[in-house]
Design an enzyme around this catalytic site. Structure first.
Site, PDB file in Angstrom:
ATOM      1  N   LYS A   1      -3.432  -2.165   7.428  1.00  0.00           N
ATOM      2  CA  LYS A   1      -2.613  -1.023   7.676  1.00  0.00           C
ATOM      3  C   LYS A   1      -2.114  -1.442   8.776  1.00  0.00           C
ATOM      4  O   LYS A   1      -2.266  -2.466   9.876  1.00  0.00           O
ATOM      5  CB  LYS A   1      -3.515  -0.124   8.085  1.00  0.00           C
ATOM      6  CG  LYS A   1      -4.949   0.816   7.576  1.00  0.00           C
ATOM      7  CD  LYS A   1      -3.542   1.452   6.574  1.00  0.00           C
ATOM      8  CE  LYS A   1      -4.530   2.188   5.663  1.00  0.00           C
ATOM      9  NZ  LYS A   1      -4.838   3.614   6.380  1.00  0.00           N
TER      10      LYS A   1
ATOM     11  N   LYS B   1       0.598  -0.868  -0.336  1.00  0.00           N
ATOM     12  CA  LYS B   1      -0.045  -0.534  -0.288  1.00  0.00           C
ATOM     13  C   LYS B   1       0.503   1.576  -0.111  1.00  0.00           C
ATOM     14  O   LYS B   1       1.139   1.379   0.985  1.00  0.00           O
ATOM     15  CB  LYS B   1      -0.763  -0.208   0.958  1.00  0.00           C
ATOM     16  CG  LYS B   1      -2.042   1.246   1.023  1.00  0.00           C
ATOM     17  CD  LYS B   1      -3.088   1.297   1.628  1.00  0.00           C
ATOM     18  CE  LYS B   1      -3.998   1.924   2.013  1.00  0.00           C
ATOM     19  NZ  LYS B   1      -3.907   3.064   1.940  1.00  0.00           N
TER      20      LYS B   1
ATOM     21  N   ARG C   1      -7.319  12.260  -8.215  1.00  0.00           N
ATOM     22  CA  ARG C   1      -8.546  11.441  -7.692  1.00  0.00           C
ATOM     23  C   ARG C   1      -9.908  11.905  -7.291  1.00  0.00           C
ATOM     24  O   ARG C   1     -10.624  12.270  -7.070  1.00  0.00           O
ATOM     25  CB  ARG C   1      -8.335  10.415  -5.930  1.00  0.00           C
ATOM     26  CG  ARG C   1      -9.120  10.028  -5.177  1.00  0.00           C
ATOM     27  CD  ARG C   1      -9.209   8.821  -4.682  1.00  0.00           C
ATOM     28  NE  ARG C   1     -10.042   8.091  -3.950  1.00  0.00           N
ATOM     29  CZ  ARG C   1     -10.983   8.317  -3.014  1.00  0.00           C
ATOM     30  NH1 ARG C   1     -10.575   9.103  -2.764  1.00  0.00           N
ATOM     31  NH2 ARG C   1     -11.726   7.581  -2.580  1.00  0.00           N
TER      32      ARG C   1
END
Ligand code: IVH
Length: 681
Positions: free
Chosen positions: A323, A116, A141
């Site tokens: 995460k 990530k 984005r």
């Protein structure tokens, strides 16, 4: 030089330079020294200057645009750029994996594990040109629906090809123009260098590489962007707005073939054990990568399976971000602030001296409630250890006390009055929270309205803090239902509202009427009912009437709804005011229906007995699958048993099945039946 000869030479130089750019910036494997590359570039520049008629926008000389742009145009994405749900533990991954298997049914489930990357995602459109394709637009984005057109800056990123040759397109099997999505990151070295420069120039430093990558991409002068050495890693390929290639692994391979930089740290994994191995490795090596990562992304590999799994409002069900957990720092507690939420709950927040933790500056941390504060023994002025895990809200884990960190001196006394309206605050038996008793406490209404309007709930754009405060000050709304009777005349009267913005807000409010039952359920603010629960309830009951008529037992039939949630729902609808609110919303034309989920009935009326070890499914998984398809499972074989599912080392149950002449099938047979195929003989 004659025109034809010049053209030939220019073409050759461009091709060579593109190859060297690819070797250097994409493959990290240069073949020639920088000086030689510069020499080729200089030669090309000179030739192009002498032959302006041969200019081409995808020439390696054309990465940096001339004049600064004026601002960025907004543009719509071909399909929304969504976000990812997060997991923080192996258990949460296992839950997700289980859901994926459940929803995937008999479709294949394997995963791609990727890093990530801690940057910002962008979408690059390549249009067909001369049989090949050329970079046409690069969008940030933005809000996921529309992004900013930062093409001139994107072009300066050297790992992004300005064009793809016809040959490479053909080899990759890409039929025409396409879109690539991926992450722009700022390498650690570039980040440090940039901040040194900024410091020298007396400019404020950027807090982390991600923010500086984002800030850089929005810089108006592309020559500055070019100096910042951003890097792009590609991870999605779309053709006509649809995912191309059979799956994520194939996508990454195709992107490599098209000349894009794909992160080399990726792996196919089959189960949670393998995922965790990849994650542990990634975390161990994260400091050696040269750019920041904040976790690992797991994606269901096959696109057919992805399609079956689909999306929730904000994220695909077929992917999840793991995460990395908490990092911590010590900071000083300067004060404690109390805010009042939509349920009247008083929440204490720690105001901290700003500290830098795991990539962001932290100056606030939640303290949950009065017990939490007394449990820590907090005094104002204390030094505290603050932890941050992923993007969860920072929290205080302990008071630090040593010779460098003396204890604070001021006791904190939890207020006995609501800081917003001065009313009494009470604490219900067995509960940790203090709540304001005033049903008309302005904070409650304000927070309810903000929650109702927020993104991911009713999504009423333009109804933020300032607008809500004005509506309240002028007593234009006393409940969320009042939003639907606001008029243009009322709104234009408000500060910072003109005719156009009033009309836009009214249109937004009107649009929210069709958000559907799940959103309304979230908007009502029933305790414990978040996005997923609201969606499941909506799917199950199909209308608010059906939901309001449901018993605890019926509610608890919904996945994820236990006694705590069912109780909260029952209590909510038992309240006369809440029922009145629902009626008013209904009257205002708010859609409170949803499409009911069709229950699978493949195995309805059948009873299965599981025995032995199946090759892939655990016993629980097999049981869940059978039940999800309307079948039953039993522990022992009897005349009522429809099928015995036998794996390796099946014992007496198998004998009993033979004795009673009950058909015996294996895992494969079960999966076939689940897929609606006839039972194997
Ligand atoms: S997939 C809809 N893959 O993480 C799927 N995202 O938290 C979302 N990100 O907005 C994108 N590395 O900016 C994907 N290997 C990776 C990623 C990645 C970083 C970012 C991306 C996304 C955010 C979601």
């Amino acid at each position: 030089m004659a025109e034809a000869a010049a053209q030939k030479k220019i073409e050759k130089l461009r091709q060579d330079l593109r190859r060297h750019e690819h070797l250097y910036f994409v493959l990290d494997a240069p073949e020639i020294p920088d000086a030689e590359y510069d020499k080729l570039m200089k030669e090309l520049r000179k030739l192009e200057a002498a032959h302006p008629e041969l200019a081409s926008s995808d020439s390696p000389t054309q990465r940096v645009g001339g004049k600064p742009a004026e601002g960025f145009r907004k543009a719509q994405h071909s399909r929304p750029m969504l976000s990812l749900d997060n997991a923080y533990s192996a258990e949460e991954l296992a839950d997700w994996d289980r859901r994926v298997h459940e929803l995937a049914g008999s479709l294949p489930v394997e995963y791609t594990a990727e890093l990530k990357l801690d940057g910002l995602s962008v979408a690059l459109t390549y249009e067909s040109a001369h049989g090949g394709a050329r970079l046409a637009v690069g969008l940030t984005r933005g809000d996921g629906q529309t992004g900013e057109d930062v093409t001139s800056n994107i072009r300066t990123i050297r790992s992004i090809p300005l064009s793809v040759s016809a040959e490479d397109l053909k080899k990759a099997g890409v039929p025409r123009g396409f879109e690539v999505r991926g992450e722009v990151v700022m390498p650690a070295a570039a980040f440090l260098k940039m901040n040194e420069e900024r410091e020298r120039e007396g400019l404020p430093a950027f807090v982390n590489p991600r923010n500086s990558a984002a800030g850089t991409l929005r810089t108006l002068d592309s020559s500055i962007v070019a100096r910042r050495r951003l890097v792009f890693f590609a991870y999605f390929l779309l053709v006509d707005g649809e995912y191309f290639a059979a799956g994520q692994t194939a996508t990454l391979d195709t992107l490599t073939g098209l000349g894009f930089r794909v992160n080399s740290h990726r792996e196919r994994v089959k189960n949670v054990g393998q995922m965790m191995k990849f994650i542990e490795n990634a975390e161990k090596n994260r400091t050696t990568l040269g750019y920041e990562i904040d976790g690992v992304v797991l994606k269901v590999d096959a696109h057919t399976t992805q399609q079956r799994l689909g999306y929730t409002g904000r994220a695909p069900r077929w992917a999840i971000a793991f995460k990395f957990t908490a990092r911590s720092a010590i900071s000083k507690l300067e004060d404690i602030l109390i805010t009042v939420g939509r349920t009247g709950k008083l929440t204490p927040t720690a105001m901290l001296a700003p500290v830098f933790i795991g990539g962001v500056t932290v100056s606030r941390a939640t303290l949950h409630n009065a017990d939490f504060i007394s449990g820590l023994g907090l005094k104002i002025g204390d030094y505290v250890k603050v932890e941050r895990g992923g993007d969860v809200i920072p929290k205080i884990v302990e008071v630090v006390s040593d010779k460098d960190h003396p204890r604070g001196t001021r006791d904190f006394i939890f207020p006995s009055q609501c800081p917003e309206c001065g009313s009494r605050v009470v604490r219900a038996e067995g509960e940790a929270d203090w709540r304001c008793v005033n049903v008309d406490c302005p904070a409650k209404l304000r927070e309810s309205l903000l929650h109702f309007a927020s993104r991911g709930v009713m999504n009423i754009e333009g109804l933020g803090d300032a607008a809500v405060q004005q509506l309240l000050d002028r007593k234009l709304v006393q409940s969320v239902a009042d939003l639907y009777s606001l008029t243009e005349e009322q709104l234009v009267d408000l500060e910072r509202f003109a005719e156009k913005s009033a009309r836009t807000l009214l249109a937004e409010i009107k649009k929210s009427k069709s958000a559907g039952l799940a959103r309304v359920l979230m908007g009502l603010g029933i305790r414990f009912v978040g996005e997923r629960t609201a969606e499941l309830l909506a799917e199950e009951f199909g209308s608010i009437e059906a939901l309001m008529a449901a018993s605890a037992e019926e509610l608890e039939r919904v996945e994820e709804v236990g006694p705590r949630i069912s109780q909260a729902i029952l209590e909510f609808f038992a309240d006369k005011e809440n029922r009145h609110l629902v009626k008013r919303l209904e009257k205002a034309g708010v859609d409170m229906t949803a499409e009911k989920k069709q229950r699978s009935t493949e195995l309805a009326g059948l009873t299965f007995v599981l025995t032995g070890t199946l090759p892939n499914l655990t016993r629980d998984e097999a049981k869940l699958k059978i039940e999800a398809a309307g079948g039953k499972t039993a522990g022992s074989v009897s005349k009522k048993t429809s099928y015995v599912v036998a794996g390796e080392e099946a014992g007496s149950k198998l004998d009993k099945a033979r004795e009673l002449k009950i058909p015996v099938i294996g895992e494969e047979g079960l999966l076939a039946m689940l897929a609606g195929k006839p039972a194997p003989k």
